[in-house]
Design a protein around this motif. Sequence first.
Motif, mmCIF file in Angstrom:
data_model
loop_
_atom_site.group_PDB
_atom_site.id
_atom_site.type_symbol
_atom_site.label_atom_id
_atom_site.label_comp_id
_atom_site.label_asym_id
_atom_site.label_seq_id
_atom_site.Cartn_x
_atom_site.Cartn_y
_atom_site.Cartn_z
ATOM 1 N N HIS A 95 0.855 -1.188 0.000
ATOM 2 C CA HIS A 95 0.000 0.000 0.000
ATOM 3 C C HIS A 95 0.888 1.233 0.000
ATOM 4 O O HIS A 95 1.722 1.385 0.889
ATOM 5 C CB HIS A 95 -0.883 0.041 1.254
ATOM 6 C CG HIS A 95 -1.638 -1.220 1.534
ATOM 7 N ND1 HIS A 95 -1.095 -2.264 2.257
ATOM 8 C CD2 HIS A 95 -2.890 -1.596 1.175
ATOM 9 C CE1 HIS A 95 -1.976 -3.231 2.337
ATOM 10 N NE2 HIS A 95 -3.077 -2.854 1.702
ATOM 11 N N ASP A 96 0.712 2.116 -0.990
ATOM 12 C CA ASP A 96 1.405 3.399 -0.908
ATOM 13 C C ASP A 96 0.577 4.348 -0.050
ATOM 14 O O ASP A 96 -0.519 4.009 0.415
ATOM 15 C CB ASP A 96 1.682 3.973 -2.303
ATOM 16 C CG ASP A 96 0.412 4.270 -3.088
ATOM 17 O OD1 ASP A 96 -0.691 4.259 -2.497
ATOM 18 O OD2 ASP A 96 0.526 4.517 -4.303
ATOM 19 N N LEU A 97 1.074 5.539 0.186
ATOM 20 C CA LEU A 97 0.410 6.461 1.102
ATOM 21 C C LEU A 97 -1.018 6.753 0.679
ATOM 22 O O LEU A 97 -1.948 6.739 1.495
ATOM 23 C CB LEU A 97 1.212 7.762 1.190
ATOM 24 C CG LEU A 97 0.616 8.851 2.093
ATOM 25 C CD1 LEU A 97 0.552 8.382 3.534
ATOM 26 C CD2 LEU A 97 1.440 10.137 1.968
ATOM 27 N N THR A 100 -3.423 3.765 1.497
ATOM 28 C CA THR A 100 -3.388 3.151 2.821
ATOM 29 C C THR A 100 -4.631 3.543 3.609
ATOM 30 O O THR A 100 -4.974 4.730 3.701
ATOM 31 C CB THR A 100 -2.132 3.606 3.588
ATOM 32 O OG1 THR A 100 -0.975 3.086 2.931
ATOM 33 C CG2 THR A 100 -2.159 3.092 5.022
ATOM 34 N N THR A 147 10.171 0.294 -2.716
ATOM 35 C CA THR A 147 9.124 1.040 -3.396
ATOM 36 C C THR A 147 8.153 1.633 -2.385
ATOM 37 O O THR A 147 8.016 1.141 -1.269
ATOM 38 C CB THR A 147 8.342 0.127 -4.353
ATOM 39 O OG1 THR A 147 7.554 -0.789 -3.575
ATOM 40 C CG2 THR A 147 9.272 -0.661 -5.262
ATOM 41 N N PRO A 148 7.428 2.693 -2.783
ATOM 42 C CA PRO A 148 6.439 3.282 -1.869
ATOM 43 C C PRO A 148 5.364 2.292 -1.416
ATOM 44 O O PRO A 148 4.757 2.471 -0.365
ATOM 45 C CB PRO A 148 5.833 4.419 -2.697
ATOM 46 C CG PRO A 148 6.881 4.767 -3.698
ATOM 47 C CD PRO A 148 7.566 3.472 -4.021
ATOM 48 N N ALA A 149 5.141 1.251 -2.208
ATOM 49 C CA ALA A 149 4.100 0.285 -1.868
ATOM 50 C C ALA A 149 4.411 -0.493 -0.598
ATOM 51 O O ALA A 149 3.517 -1.096 -0.003
ATOM 52 C CB ALA A 149 3.890 -0.682 -3.025
ATOM 53 N N TYR A 150 5.664 -0.497 -0.161
ATOM 54 C CA TYR A 150 6.043 -1.214 1.059
ATOM 55 C C TYR A 150 6.020 -0.312 2.294
ATOM 56 O O TYR A 150 6.612 -0.647 3.314
ATOM 57 C CB TYR A 150 7.434 -1.827 0.904
ATOM 58 C CG TYR A 150 7.474 -3.037 -0.001
ATOM 59 C CD1 TYR A 150 6.744 -4.180 0.305
ATOM 60 C CD2 TYR A 150 8.253 -3.037 -1.150
ATOM 61 C CE1 TYR A 150 6.785 -5.293 -0.518
ATOM 62 C CE2 TYR A 150 8.308 -4.151 -1.979
ATOM 63 C CZ TYR A 150 7.566 -5.274 -1.661
ATOM 64 O OH TYR A 150 7.607 -6.371 -2.472
ATOM 65 N N LEU A 151 5.347 0.827 2.198
ATOM 66 C CA LEU A 151 5.325 1.808 3.274
ATOM 67 C C LEU A 151 4.992 1.181 4.631
ATOM 68 O O LEU A 151 5.751 1.329 5.600
ATOM 69 C CB LEU A 151 4.310 2.907 2.949
ATOM 70 C CG LEU A 151 3.959 3.882 4.077
ATOM 71 C CD1 LEU A 151 5.175 4.687 4.493
ATOM 72 C CD2 LEU A 151 2.818 4.792 3.643
#
Length: 246
Positions: A95-97, A100, A147-151
């Motif tokens: 999930h990116d910001l 989320t 990546t941003p998806a691993y926030l």
Amino acid sequence: MSLSGKVAIVTGASKGIGRATAERLAADGASVVINYLSDSKAADEVVSKIGADRALAVQADASKVPDIEKLVAAAVEKFGRIDIVVPNAGVMGMHDLAHTTEADFDRHFNLNVKGPLFLVQKAVPHMPPGGRVIFVSTGLNTSTNVTPAYLLYVATKGAVDQMVRALSKDLASKGINVNAVAPGPTGTELFYRGKSEQLLGMLKKQSPFNRFGEPEEIAGVVAFLAGEDSKWVSGQVLRANGANMV
């Protein structure tokens, strides 16, 4: 059989790294409590492989404190003590910001952070000097390519790394060592799921060994941290990534 007479709890132990860890600790002589959430058949297979005299399968949601209390109580009732705690159960959603949700946040932090913390809290009263707590972190926390998806995932594992540092000082007075293993990409069923051959090939090339780690290789690092040879190792996050810094 360097762990003969020891008792271990491994959460998420019906498959993947958790299963490999449970089987390795048992091979080294420990009795093992196999925690699982829903796959009772897989958990029973692990018990059958180890032997019912030295293994116990316990269904529990490792993100919920009442279930954690049930898990610890079952371990003590069966084996009388706890020597090794491996909070392995976890979630790795993407999930990116912007995408989320509060539910996503709670799911990740409840299972990856709250569960491990309270498992240790509930287990410690039953742990003698020489005990071991071995968290599972991630190699992504040192990556510049994450990546941003691993926030959410890396945020939870950052919290785990800090718990290692704080708890290693807190529990030293009780003679308990606290460390973590941080795997790189590891060839579990969950890791392969949903990834194309092209993506897998790209990820594999990021290691100079041109392969993924195996669950048994991560389990070997856990076994080292559980044994006597690691008695002067505490507060450390040991990276097991085949020189893959992703």
